[in-house]
Write a protein that holds these residues in place. Structure first.
Motif, mmCIF file in Angstrom:
data_model
loop_
_atom_site.group_PDB
_atom_site.id
_atom_site.type_symbol
_atom_site.label_atom_id
_atom_site.label_comp_id
_atom_site.label_asym_id
_atom_site.label_seq_id
_atom_site.Cartn_x
_atom_site.Cartn_y
_atom_site.Cartn_z
ATOM 1 N N ASP A 71 0.799 -1.219 0.000
ATOM 2 C CA ASP A 71 0.000 0.000 0.000
ATOM 3 C C ASP A 71 0.834 1.273 0.000
ATOM 4 N N ASN A 72 2.129 1.170 0.234
ATOM 5 C CA ASN A 72 3.022 2.333 0.242
ATOM 6 C C ASN A 72 3.897 2.402 -1.014
ATOM 7 N N LEU A 73 3.538 1.658 -2.046
ATOM 8 C CA LEU A 73 4.327 1.623 -3.267
ATOM 9 C C LEU A 73 4.165 2.914 -4.074
ATOM 10 N N ALA A 74 5.290 3.453 -4.518
ATOM 11 C CA ALA A 74 5.303 4.589 -5.444
ATOM 12 C C ALA A 74 6.191 4.199 -6.620
ATOM 13 N N VAL A 75 5.785 4.580 -7.828
ATOM 14 C CA VAL A 75 6.502 4.187 -9.039
ATOM 15 C C VAL A 75 6.796 5.429 -9.868
ATOM 16 N N ASP A 76 8.038 5.515 -10.342
ATOM 17 C CA ASP A 76 8.479 6.605 -11.209
ATOM 18 C C ASP A 76 8.940 5.971 -12.518
ATOM 19 N N ILE A 77 8.302 6.342 -13.631
ATOM 20 C CA ILE A 77 8.596 5.779 -14.945
ATOM 21 C C ILE A 77 9.172 6.874 -15.829
ATOM 22 N N ARG A 78 10.315 6.579 -16.472
ATOM 23 C CA ARG A 78 10.933 7.518 -17.416
ATOM 24 C C ARG A 78 11.073 6.817 -18.758
ATOM 25 N N THR A 86 4.462 9.396 -12.781
ATOM 26 C CA THR A 86 4.590 9.058 -11.368
ATOM 27 C C THR A 86 3.233 8.577 -10.851
ATOM 28 N N ALA A 87 3.253 7.436 -10.151
ATOM 29 C CA ALA A 87 2.036 6.852 -9.592
ATOM 30 C C ALA A 87 2.290 6.459 -8.148
ATOM 31 N N ARG A 88 1.251 6.583 -7.315
ATOM 32 C CA ARG A 88 1.328 6.203 -5.905
ATOM 33 C C ARG A 88 0.117 5.348 -5.546
ATOM 34 N N ASN A 89 0.380 4.165 -5.006
ATOM 35 C CA ASN A 89 -0.679 3.258 -4.580
ATOM 36 C C ASN A 89 -1.467 3.884 -3.437
ATOM 37 N N PRO A 90 -2.776 3.836 -3.430
ATOM 38 C CA PRO A 90 -3.718 3.186 -4.340
ATOM 39 C C PRO A 90 -4.358 4.169 -5.324
ATOM 40 N N SER A 91 -3.766 5.290 -5.559
ATOM 41 C CA SER A 91 -4.380 6.376 -6.314
ATOM 42 C C SER A 91 -4.651 6.035 -7.777
ATOM 43 N N GLN A 92 -5.732 6.574 -8.294
ATOM 44 C CA GLN A 92 -6.066 6.513 -9.712
ATOM 45 C C GLN A 92 -5.574 7.771 -10.429
ATOM 46 N N VAL A 120 -5.756 2.377 -13.621
ATOM 47 C CA VAL A 120 -4.502 2.215 -12.887
ATOM 48 C C VAL A 120 -4.754 1.081 -11.892
ATOM 49 N N ASP A 121 -4.191 -0.091 -12.177
ATOM 50 C CA ASP A 121 -4.495 -1.303 -11.426
ATOM 51 C C ASP A 121 -3.357 -1.637 -10.461
ATOM 52 N N TRP A 122 -3.672 -1.614 -9.175
ATOM 53 C CA TRP A 122 -2.718 -1.950 -8.106
ATOM 54 C C TRP A 122 -3.061 -3.294 -7.478
ATOM 55 N N SER A 123 -3.900 -4.106 -8.087
ATOM 56 C CA SER A 123 -4.429 -5.307 -7.441
ATOM 57 C C SER A 123 -3.387 -6.412 -7.211
ATOM 58 N N GLU A 124 -2.326 -6.471 -7.992
ATOM 59 C CA GLU A 124 -1.269 -7.447 -7.773
ATOM 60 C C GLU A 124 -0.199 -6.826 -6.880
#
Length: 158
Positions: A71-78, A86-92, A120-124
């Motif tokens: 639940d605290n996962l944040a992802v930065d894609i370049r 930039t995405a932060r779980n569980p945000s859409q 934006v799927d965070w289910s896995e």
């Protein structure tokens, strides 16, 4: 890498994060309306495939960093051509920018009609799957008059 460092510091108190594997979205959704894009990573906006519009980079051309887990996962894609997502779980909500075109804005992918549908799927656990077509921020001026953003990518942070 300043954005990645800021993302890491904000998400986990100084955690520098870890590299992630990227691939095409696993959702099977056509985001651009073009069936030939299925099985491709897609990042861009407008109505054509070009460096300044919709790009389909290879996985090895995309850099993704993950900070935190669950639940605290944040992802930065370049991605090539200045794209940063930039995405932060569980945000859409995604922060999308293009450094080459000097564009930046938040994209709310929430489905207004059916909450169960998630672009934006965070289910896995420790994975992010994005398959979104959304309106570009109002201040983005499209060279083609089609102000839509297209993103299809899967990030595995394990």
């Amino acid at each position: 890498m300043i954005a990645a460092a800021a993302l890491a510091a904000a998400a986990c108190g100084g955690d520098n994060g870890r590299a992630a594997a990227v691939s095409a979205s696993t959702s099977g959704t056509v985001v651009t309306g073009n069936q030939t894009d299925l099985g491709s990573i897609i990042i861009g906006w407008g109505d054509k495939h070009a460096d300044t519009a919709i790009t389909t980079p290879k996985p090895e051309d995309v850099d993704a960093r993950c900070v935190g887990r669950g639940d605290n996962l944040a992802v930065d894609i370049r991605a090539p051509h200045g794209w940063i997502i930039t995405a932060r779980n569980p945000s859409q909500r995604l922060t999308v920018q293009n450094t080459e075109q000097k564009l930046k804005g938040d994209i709310d992918t929430t489905n207004r009609y059916l909450e169960a549908l998630k672009a934006v799927d965070w289910s896995e656990a420790d994975q992010l799957d994005i398959a979104v077509t959304a309106d570009a921020p109002k201040d983005w001026k499209s060279p083609t008059s089609v102000g839509r953003i297209y993103i299809a990518i899967h990030v595995d942070c394990r």
